[in-house]
Design an enzyme around this catalytic site. Sequence first.
Site, PDB file in Angstrom:
ATOM      1  N   ARG A  17       0.831  -1.202   0.000  1.00 49.61           N
ATOM      2  CA  ARG A  17       0.000   0.000   0.000  1.00 49.61           C
ATOM      3  C   ARG A  17       0.863   1.248   0.000  1.00 49.61           C
ATOM      4  NH1 ARG A  17      -3.939   0.157   4.939  1.00 49.61           N
ATOM      5  NH2 ARG A  17      -4.781  -1.775   4.101  1.00 49.61           N
ATOM      6  N   SER A 105      -8.536  -0.009  -0.244  1.00 51.82           N
ATOM      7  CA  SER A 105      -9.470  -0.327   0.845  1.00 51.82           C
ATOM      8  C   SER A 105     -10.172   0.936   1.354  1.00 51.82           C
ATOM      9  CB  SER A 105      -8.726  -1.063   1.954  1.00 51.82           C
ATOM     10  OG  SER A 105      -9.638  -1.529   2.915  1.00 51.82           O
ATOM     11  N   ASP A 239     -16.951  -1.046   3.818  1.00 46.69           N
ATOM     12  CA  ASP A 239     -15.741  -0.244   3.669  1.00 46.69           C
ATOM     13  C   ASP A 239     -15.419  -0.111   2.172  1.00 46.69           C
ATOM     14  OD1 ASP A 239     -14.456  -2.668   3.028  1.00 46.69           O
ATOM     15  OD2 ASP A 239     -12.608  -2.068   4.023  1.00 46.69           O
ATOM     16  N   ASP A 241     -13.571  -1.363  -0.018  1.00 44.90           N
ATOM     17  CA  ASP A 241     -13.454  -2.498  -0.936  1.00 44.90           C
ATOM     18  C   ASP A 241     -14.333  -3.679  -0.530  1.00 44.90           C
ATOM     19  OD1 ASP A 241     -11.831  -3.136   1.263  1.00 44.90           O
ATOM     20  OD2 ASP A 241     -10.513  -4.381   0.041  1.00 44.90           O
ATOM     21  N   HIS A 326     -14.347  -7.510   9.622  1.00 42.56           N
ATOM     22  CA  HIS A 326     -14.029  -8.612   8.704  1.00 42.56           C
ATOM     23  C   HIS A 326     -14.790  -9.837   9.226  1.00 42.56           C
ATOM     24  CE1 HIS A 326     -10.570  -7.027   6.371  1.00 42.56           C
ATOM     25  NE2 HIS A 326     -10.182  -6.419   7.479  1.00 42.56           N
TER      26      HIS A 326
HETATM   27 ZN   LIG Z   1     -11.229  -3.363   3.172  1.00 44.49          ZN
END
Ligand SMILES: [Zn+2]
Length: 459
Positions: A17, A105, A239, A241, A326
């Site tokens: 990233r 993300s 979120d 993504d 998640h």
């Molecule tokens: Zn994400």
Amino acid sequence: MSAHAFAPSILREYDIRGIVGETLGPEDASALGRAFGTMLARAGGKRAALGRDGRLSSPELAAALGDGLASCGLDVIRVGRGPTPMLYFASRHLECDGAVMVTGSHNPPDHNGFKMVLKGKAIYGEDIRRLGEIAGSGDFASGRGRIAERAVLEEYVARLLADAALARPLKVAWDAGNGAAGEAMVLLSRRLPGEHILLNERIDGTFPSHHPDPTVPENLEELRAAVLRHGCDLGIAFDGDGDRIGVLDGRGRILWGDQFLVFLAREVLAARPGATVIADVKASKVLFDEIARMGGRPLMWRTGHSLIKAKMAETGAPLAGEMSGHIFFADRYYGYDDALYAAVRLLNVASREPAGLAALADQLPHVVNTPELRIPCGDERKFAVIAEVKARLERQGADVTAVDGVRVSEGDGWWLLRASNTQAVLVARCEAASEAGLGRLKRALGEALAESGVALPAL
Ligand SMILES: [Zn+2]
């Protein structure tokens, strides 16, 4: 092809990233395509799926990355724009040996990055460092793979819908935050029974409405207003993504991942008595206790989506989740973190509860806890602080779980201190049965930190 050096800051624990135009550009994407392609080709791989989110820089990075993969002799299937779990789905559905998602993300618009899957496993840690070494050596596999376009959005949504079984129509507010889940969210909600109010469904890499990160309460304000105004049964946010979900109950209250996981676990354990359910070390004790009370085997594991997925595969757990949203279903699904799929399963649960999610939440044992506390601490110091605190606690004979940092049980609660794998911070959390208990635990945490010279910010 010549060697390439990545900016060291972009090779992170769970992904790659960086800031576009500063630490990350098309030449990095191309080198990453070659390095990951080399790793994949040398592991016997032939085919890779490639997806991207809706950021402005994503098409160019995806194109460079695809060319890099093909130059290693891999056939590349470009599945287009969508959430990260759609790419994971494509990798399974199209029987690919590896997959790369171009996504920043939930990060600011000028950030971007990559998540990679090798033979069904999210790569992290050592494998990500290996990518840097391969690129640095210039020792790339060579060949000439084909690049093809193959949209999977319709098939992905159809797969999500295959497990929708609502006992009654619900009224639901949804917020994609202009992230990559928007289009899939529209298709999904259109084909679910009930009434659906959609917010920020248009994919827009400038994120004009709010930041696409549902762990920050202010990002849920717009959704909360919609839930209350329309009298919704619940609200769902994604979120940037689509691999993390945020949930509001019908009263507009935030339910964190470790709360609604209790309801999801109830359904999974009814079908699979005695199954293991995994949650990260930040999760409430209520969750672990409830899993055990429902006949399941609670397993506390390290925070980090790649680590949780690996532990699920190892233990055969049908369900796992993190406080951050998640949620991983291997029950009837593939075991990766898919927030849209988690939404479908949560709607199933909510539809069977006449009084809705709010009533389910109110039935949980009452505890008071802090949110996740983030305490600045240098990267060179953070792991040493944890080791020092742990050693002192052990000398004192404290009740410590050391799965990830230290989680200390004390009186009617616990406190956690761990080092972030991705940032120069220590992460802490406290939980107790009462406000007085919580105050005691915060003081204990503050003292443990002070002995290592770290100040706990005012809470
Ligand atoms: Zn994400």
